[in-house]
Design a protein around this motif. Structure first.
Motif, mmCIF file in Angstrom:
data_model
loop_
_atom_site.group_PDB
_atom_site.id
_atom_site.type_symbol
_atom_site.label_atom_id
_atom_site.label_comp_id
_atom_site.label_asym_id
_atom_site.label_seq_id
_atom_site.Cartn_x
_atom_site.Cartn_y
_atom_site.Cartn_z
ATOM 1 N N LEU A 233 11.341 0.397 28.185
ATOM 2 C CA LEU A 233 11.626 -0.330 29.416
ATOM 3 C C LEU A 233 10.563 -0.134 30.485
ATOM 4 O O LEU A 233 10.863 0.150 31.637
ATOM 5 C CB LEU A 233 13.002 0.090 29.962
ATOM 6 C CG LEU A 233 14.179 -0.424 29.128
ATOM 7 C CD1 LEU A 233 15.470 0.200 29.609
ATOM 8 C CD2 LEU A 233 14.274 -1.938 29.201
ATOM 9 N N TRP B 156 8.200 -8.824 38.797
ATOM 10 C CA TRP B 156 9.303 -8.992 39.741
ATOM 11 C C TRP B 156 8.807 -9.272 41.149
ATOM 12 O O TRP B 156 9.585 -9.253 42.101
ATOM 13 C CB TRP B 156 10.176 -7.737 39.736
ATOM 14 C CG TRP B 156 10.647 -7.469 38.356
ATOM 15 C CD1 TRP B 156 10.193 -6.527 37.496
ATOM 16 C CD2 TRP B 156 11.638 -8.206 37.638
ATOM 17 N NE1 TRP B 156 10.835 -6.632 36.288
ATOM 18 C CE2 TRP B 156 11.730 -7.642 36.349
ATOM 19 C CE3 TRP B 156 12.469 -9.280 37.977
ATOM 20 C CZ2 TRP B 156 12.599 -8.116 35.378
ATOM 21 C CZ3 TRP B 156 13.345 -9.744 37.007
ATOM 22 C CH2 TRP B 156 13.398 -9.169 35.723
ATOM 23 N N ALA C 257 14.404 -2.315 42.271
ATOM 24 C CA ALA C 257 15.552 -1.871 41.472
ATOM 25 C C ALA C 257 16.845 -2.477 42.010
ATOM 26 O O ALA C 257 17.706 -2.913 41.240
ATOM 27 C CB ALA C 257 15.628 -0.346 41.485
ATOM 28 N N ARG D 203 16.966 -6.180 41.082
ATOM 29 C CA ARG D 203 17.162 -6.410 39.647
ATOM 30 C C ARG D 203 18.611 -6.142 39.224
ATOM 31 O O ARG D 203 19.067 -6.666 38.223
ATOM 32 C CB ARG D 203 16.242 -5.472 38.844
ATOM 33 C CG ARG D 203 14.772 -5.853 38.903
ATOM 34 C CD ARG D 203 13.914 -4.781 38.232
ATOM 35 N NE ARG D 203 14.460 -4.380 36.955
ATOM 36 C CZ ARG D 203 14.318 -5.073 35.822
ATOM 37 N NH1 ARG D 203 13.645 -6.204 35.843
ATOM 38 N NH2 ARG D 203 14.836 -4.642 34.698
ATOM 39 N N LYS D 204 19.304 -5.283 39.994
ATOM 40 C CA LYS D 204 20.693 -4.912 39.694
ATOM 41 C C LYS D 204 20.843 -4.336 38.292
ATOM 42 O O LYS D 204 21.822 -4.599 37.580
ATOM 43 C CB LYS D 204 21.634 -6.103 39.906
ATOM 44 C CG LYS D 204 21.674 -6.585 41.351
ATOM 45 C CD LYS D 204 22.745 -7.632 41.556
ATOM 46 C CE LYS D 204 22.787 -8.093 43.013
ATOM 47 N NZ LYS D 204 23.095 -7.011 43.951
ATOM 48 N N ASP D 205 19.847 -3.541 37.881
ATOM 49 C CA ASP D 205 19.904 -2.912 36.568
ATOM 50 C C ASP D 205 20.914 -1.769 36.539
ATOM 51 O O ASP D 205 21.187 -1.130 37.555
ATOM 52 C CB ASP D 205 18.533 -2.327 36.201
ATOM 53 C CG ASP D 205 17.597 -3.385 35.639
ATOM 54 O OD1 ASP D 205 18.102 -4.370 35.089
ATOM 55 O OD2 ASP D 205 16.382 -3.202 35.754
ATOM 56 N N SER D 206 21.434 -1.517 35.359
ATOM 57 C CA SER D 206 22.246 -0.334 35.103
ATOM 58 C C SER D 206 21.704 0.331 33.847
ATOM 59 O O SER D 206 21.359 -0.341 32.873
ATOM 60 C CB SER D 206 23.718 -0.701 34.905
ATOM 61 O OG SER D 206 24.279 -1.226 36.095
ATOM 62 N N LEU E 153 15.124 3.804 32.987
ATOM 63 C CA LEU E 153 14.450 2.551 33.335
ATOM 64 C C LEU E 153 13.121 2.878 33.992
ATOM 65 O O LEU E 153 12.942 3.947 34.563
ATOM 66 C CB LEU E 153 15.338 1.731 34.274
ATOM 67 C CG LEU E 153 16.756 1.446 33.773
ATOM 68 C CD1 LEU E 153 17.564 0.740 34.846
ATOM 69 C CD2 LEU E 153 16.716 0.626 32.501
ATOM 70 N N ASP F 279 24.140 -0.828 38.733
ATOM 71 C CA ASP F 279 24.128 -2.088 39.484
ATOM 72 C C ASP F 279 23.002 -2.114 40.518
ATOM 73 O O ASP F 279 23.169 -2.565 41.644
ATOM 74 C CB ASP F 279 25.480 -2.318 40.166
ATOM 75 C CG ASP F 279 25.643 -3.754 40.651
ATOM 76 O OD1 ASP F 279 25.015 -4.651 40.047
ATOM 77 O OD2 ASP F 279 26.375 -3.979 41.636
ATOM 78 N N GLY F 280 21.834 -1.614 40.131
ATOM 79 C CA GLY F 280 20.665 -1.638 40.998
ATOM 80 C C GLY F 280 20.568 -0.488 41.975
ATOM 81 O O GLY F 280 19.552 -0.332 42.652
#
Length: 239
Positions: free
Chosen positions: A43, A50, A146, A149-152, A156, A172-173
């Motif tokens: 990742l 972005w 981050a 992007r709202k990554d979980s 990462l 959720d980012g």
């Protein structure tokens, strides 16, 4: 609180420079590992991918209290900061708690260049410190990306060409923890950082932590330090 006799190489921080030590820093022990080795792995997400989203945030503005604890000194200061994370540009005004706020000391960063101001006098930062500050303020750009992007997940990673990789865990980012490295402000090694974020709040649609704690570990072994930032007010400007 006395002035330290001699700053230790590879450990000096921005607050230390402004209030007695010499240069700036918050660093991570990945110095012995080549940058290319770090960039490989799961990742790896380049900043450029972005930029369209992240550049919606033109600037971040906050006021609060910063605390810095090292082997040599302890500081508690008022902070008023403006960061344009993708220029990059920053201006941070600080004064010691309990002191006259007119005795303000200001750090200015423009790309890899920087200056310190006090009492109307401006002093250029050494080249290594200017580069260090650029990398340090990049943290806020990574947090913006981050959040958007709202990554979980765990492990990462975000990359920027002039920075070490920013590796983080998020829900959720919202970044809960991250590891990062900056080149030392005196040009001697690097500084490994562990970053912890909490007290997340909505700021005009942008989720932002109002408490950050950064543990700094110099590759020189000069001694760890801890920087914490608690925000009282926070605003975001959008392009």
């Amino acid at each position: 609180m006395g002035t330290p006799e001699q700053p230790e190489p590879g450990r000096i921080t921005s607050l230390g420079c402004l209030y007695g030590e010499c240069a700036s820093g918050i660093n991570h022990e990945l110095a012995v590992i080549g940058r290319r080795a770090l960039i490989g792995g799961a990742l790896a997400l380049p900043v450029a991918a972005w930029a369209g989203q992240a550049r919606r945030v033109a600037a971040l503005n906050w006021e609060g209290v910063a605390e810095f604890v090292s082997r040599a000194q302890e500081l508690s200061i008022h902070v008023k900061t403006r960061v344009e994370p993708f220029v990059p540009r920053a201006r941070s005004e600080t004064w010691l708690i309990g002191r006259d706020p007119r005795d303000v000391r200001t750090l200015i960063v423009e790309g890899d260049k920087g200056w310190m101001e006090r009492g109307g006098a401006r002093t250029p930062l050494p080249a290594a410190q200017g580069h260090h500050e650029n990398q340090q303020y990049a943290i806020y750009g990574f947090l913006v990306m981050a959040a958007q992007r709202k990554d979980s997940g765990k492990g990462l990673r975000l990359n920027r060409a002039d920075c070490w990789p920013f590796e983080y865990d998020a829900a959720d980012g919202r970044v809960t923890a991250a590891t990062y490295t900056v080149d030392a402000p005196d040009g001697n090694g690097s500084i490994a950082e562990t970053i912890r974020c909490s007290d997340w709040r909505d700021v005009s649609g942008l989720s932002w932590p109002h408490k950050l704690v950064i543990e700094q570990r110099p590759s020189t072994g000069a001694g760890n330090s801890i920087f914490s930032l608690t925000l009282d007010t926070m605003t975001a400007e959008f392009a």
